[in-house]
Design a protein around this motif. Structure first.
Motif, PDB file in Angstrom:
ATOM      1  N   TYR A   1      24.709 -20.750 -35.791  1.00 21.45           N
ATOM      2  CA  TYR A   1      23.640 -21.524 -35.528  1.00 21.45           C
ATOM      3  C   TYR A   1      24.275 -22.849 -36.612  1.00 21.45           C
ATOM      4  CZ  TYR A   1      19.416 -25.295 -35.133  1.00 21.45           C
ATOM      5  OH  TYR A   1      18.811 -26.022 -35.161  1.00 21.45           O
ATOM      6  N   ARG A   2      24.687 -22.574 -37.508  1.00 25.15           N
ATOM      7  CA  ARG A   2      25.533 -23.492 -38.235  1.00 25.15           C
ATOM      8  C   ARG A   2      26.458 -24.524 -37.007  1.00 25.15           C
ATOM      9  NH1 ARG A   2      27.399 -24.093 -44.501  1.00 25.15           N
ATOM     10  NH2 ARG A   2      27.790 -26.053 -44.835  1.00 25.15           N
ATOM     11  N   LYS A   3      26.999 -23.602 -36.610  1.00 23.31           N
ATOM     12  CA  LYS A   3      28.329 -24.317 -35.397  1.00 23.31           C
ATOM     13  C   LYS A   3      27.518 -25.425 -34.685  1.00 23.31           C
ATOM     14  CE  LYS A   3      31.140 -20.174 -36.331  1.00 23.31           C
ATOM     15  NZ  LYS A   3      31.382 -18.456 -35.658  1.00 23.31           N
ATOM     16  N   LYS A   4      26.654 -24.974 -34.345  1.00 27.16           N
ATOM     17  CA  LYS A   4      25.545 -26.340 -34.048  1.00 27.16           C
ATOM     18  C   LYS A   4      25.099 -27.048 -34.220  1.00 27.16           C
ATOM     19  CE  LYS A   4      25.617 -23.104 -30.115  1.00 27.16           C
ATOM     20  NZ  LYS A   4      26.273 -23.206 -29.003  1.00 27.16           N
ATOM     21  N   TRP A   5      24.608 -27.240 -35.296  1.00 26.33           N
ATOM     22  CA  TRP A   5      24.320 -28.615 -36.331  1.00 26.33           C
ATOM     23  C   TRP A   5      25.476 -29.444 -37.218  1.00 26.33           C
ATOM     24  CZ3 TRP A   5      24.017 -29.399 -41.912  1.00 26.33           C
ATOM     25  CH2 TRP A   5      23.756 -27.223 -41.854  1.00 26.33           C
ATOM     26  N   ASP A   6      26.038 -28.141 -37.810  1.00 24.66           N
ATOM     27  CA  ASP A   6      27.376 -28.701 -38.575  1.00 24.66           C
ATOM     28  C   ASP A   6      28.635 -30.008 -38.106  1.00 24.66           C
ATOM     29  OD1 ASP A   6      28.997 -29.621 -40.688  1.00 24.66           O
ATOM     30  OD2 ASP A   6      28.480 -28.073 -42.038  1.00 24.66           O
TER      31      ASP A   6
ATOM     32  N   PRO B   1      22.094 -37.071 -49.657  1.00 24.24           N
ATOM     33  CA  PRO B   1      20.728 -36.978 -48.815  1.00 24.24           C
ATOM     34  C   PRO B   1      20.814 -37.207 -47.578  1.00 24.24           C
ATOM     35  CG  PRO B   1      20.877 -38.193 -51.508  1.00 24.24           C
ATOM     36  CD  PRO B   1      22.176 -38.306 -51.183  1.00 24.24           C
ATOM     37  N   ARG B   2      22.296 -37.559 -47.459  1.00 22.85           N
ATOM     38  CA  ARG B   2      22.708 -37.609 -46.386  1.00 22.85           C
ATOM     39  C   ARG B   2      22.854 -35.795 -45.153  1.00 22.85           C
ATOM     40  NH1 ARG B   2      27.898 -40.271 -44.804  1.00 22.85           N
ATOM     41  NH2 ARG B   2      26.782 -41.862 -46.224  1.00 22.85           N
ATOM     42  N   VAL B   3      23.677 -35.084 -46.121  1.00 16.71           N
ATOM     43  CA  VAL B   3      23.509 -33.502 -46.514  1.00 16.71           C
ATOM     44  C   VAL B   3      22.038 -33.042 -45.958  1.00 16.71           C
ATOM     45  CG1 VAL B   3      24.352 -31.792 -46.995  1.00 16.71           C
ATOM     46  CG2 VAL B   3      25.959 -33.569 -46.915  1.00 16.71           C
ATOM     47  N   MET B   4      21.115 -33.181 -47.056  1.00 15.45           N
ATOM     48  CA  MET B   4      20.081 -32.239 -47.229  1.00 15.45           C
ATOM     49  C   MET B   4      19.128 -33.052 -45.342  1.00 15.45           C
ATOM     50  SD  MET B   4      19.252 -31.419 -49.907  1.00 15.45           S
ATOM     51  CE  MET B   4      17.613 -31.118 -50.445  1.00 15.45           C
ATOM     52  N   ARG B   5      19.045 -34.540 -45.065  1.00 14.62           N
ATOM     53  CA  ARG B   5      18.328 -35.000 -44.198  1.00 14.62           C
ATOM     54  C   ARG B   5      19.349 -34.002 -42.159  1.00 14.62           C
ATOM     55  NH1 ARG B   5      15.051 -37.945 -45.974  1.00 14.62           N
ATOM     56  NH2 ARG B   5      15.776 -39.947 -47.626  1.00 14.62           N
ATOM     57  N   CYS B   6      20.285 -34.057 -42.681  1.00  9.38           N
ATOM     58  CA  CYS B   6      20.959 -33.136 -42.077  1.00  9.38           C
ATOM     59  C   CYS B   6      20.640 -31.434 -41.288  1.00  9.38           C
ATOM     60  CB  CYS B   6      22.744 -32.967 -41.765  1.00  9.38           C
ATOM     61  SG  CYS B   6      23.527 -32.321 -40.356  1.00  9.38           S
ATOM     62  N   VAL B   7      20.493 -31.177 -42.646  1.00 16.68           N
ATOM     63  CA  VAL B   7      19.178 -29.441 -42.802  1.00 16.68           C
ATOM     64  C   VAL B   7      18.316 -29.681 -42.102  1.00 16.68           C
ATOM     65  CG1 VAL B   7      19.146 -27.449 -44.009  1.00 16.68           C
ATOM     66  CG2 VAL B   7      21.292 -28.636 -44.120  1.00 16.68           C
ATOM     67  N   HIS B   8      17.561 -30.489 -42.514  1.00 15.06           N
ATOM     68  CA  HIS B   8      16.587 -30.736 -42.076  1.00 15.06           C
ATOM     69  C   HIS B   8      16.027 -30.979 -41.105  1.00 15.06           C
ATOM     70  CE1 HIS B   8      12.449 -33.642 -41.669  1.00 15.06           C
ATOM     71  NE2 HIS B   8      11.958 -31.949 -41.982  1.00 15.06           N
TER      72      HIS B   8
END
Length: 266
Positions: free
Chosen positions: A79-84, A197-204
């Motif tokens: 899934y990481r390849k989809k969102w990161d 914070p930007r990375v955290m919001r991306c993970v959210h």
């Protein structure tokens, strides 16, 4: 960590949790909406032993994703390849125990910064009311540093996730990581405060979309929760050694980049 094994023990998880929840010796740098960011302020008694790379901690109050889902998102390499958007390669190499593995991750950096990679030992702990993931860099005999990438170092990186309801949680990220290369340490420290914070919001956001995606992609396969599903080869943890932050040479690259062009991998 026990002397007989590189694998984290109960004391490591307990110490990591304590760091995540503590406010002593932490300076708040950012507080907006549902996000806070702190930087560790080591006691003055440490003198010259204060690390050049800051330890940073981010806390996010998530009101629409369960703790279990956020935990799954952090584990699911497919899934990481989809969102990161920065991922270049991401895969698990081998399992070390029922709750530990070793993996490889490389990511794309904005030019002129050279792309990075990292090899980490990851271990996790799940209880009825919390989830903990910790990782740190290791040397793997089959994955030495590559000439086309800068080998970054995770000194300690991890997550503490605690449910606050059936579909809400407190999500804490803590990291001390060195991207290596010739980037000045002050740039690294400043960039991590901006980008965390930007990375955290991306993970959210990834957590919000995960249940629907997972329903279409092997919904019953979660080897991080069900070790019997894990098909990775077993590896003896003794074959690994901790990768120290000061044990790699810098690689020449531009050090005049803007802060917003730096990316914290962890």
């Amino acid at each position: 960590m026990s002397r007989s094994s590189i694998l984290p023990d109960e004391a490591v998880f307990a110490d990591f949790k304590q760091q995540c929840l503590s406010t002593d010796n932490w300076l708040r740098k950012y507080d907006k909406d549902d996000m806070q960011v702190w930087v560790e302020q080591p006691p003055a008694t440490k003198g010259n032993h204060v690390p050049k790379i800051h330890k940073i901690k981010c806390k996010m109050t998530i009101k629409n994703v369960s703790a279990a889902t956020m935990f799954d998102v952090l584990h699911d390499a497919q899934y990481r390849k989809k969102w990161d958007p920065t991922v270049s390669e991401s895969f698990d190499i081998a399992r070390l125990s029922a709750n530990a593995d070793v993996g490889y991750y490389s990511w794309i950096c904005p030019k002129p910064i050279k792309n990075r990679d990292v090899v980490t030992l990851r271990s996790w702990q799940v209880t009825d009311d919390e989830y903990i993931i910790v990782n740190f860099s290791v040397k793997h005999p089959k994955y030495p540093p590559r000439s086309d990438l800068v080998r970054a170092i995770s000194i300690l990186t991890g997550y503490f996730i605690k449910p606050t309801g059936p579909n809400s949680c407190t999500f804490i990220y803590l990291s001390q990581a060195d991207p290596k290369g010739s980037l000045p340490k002050w740039v690294v420290n400043k960039a991590s405060q901006v980008l965390a914070p930007r990375v955290m919001r991306c993970v959210h956001k990834a957590g919000q979309n995960y249940p629907e995606w997972k329903q279409q992609n092997s919904p019953d396969q979660k080897p991080w929760l069900y070790p019997e599903q894990n098909t990775l080869p077993m590896m003896d943890p003794a074959e690994l050694s901790i990768q120290r932050a000061d044990s790699l040479e810098n690689v020449d690259e531009s050090s005049t980049v803007e802060v917003q062009d730096c990316y914290d991998s962890s």
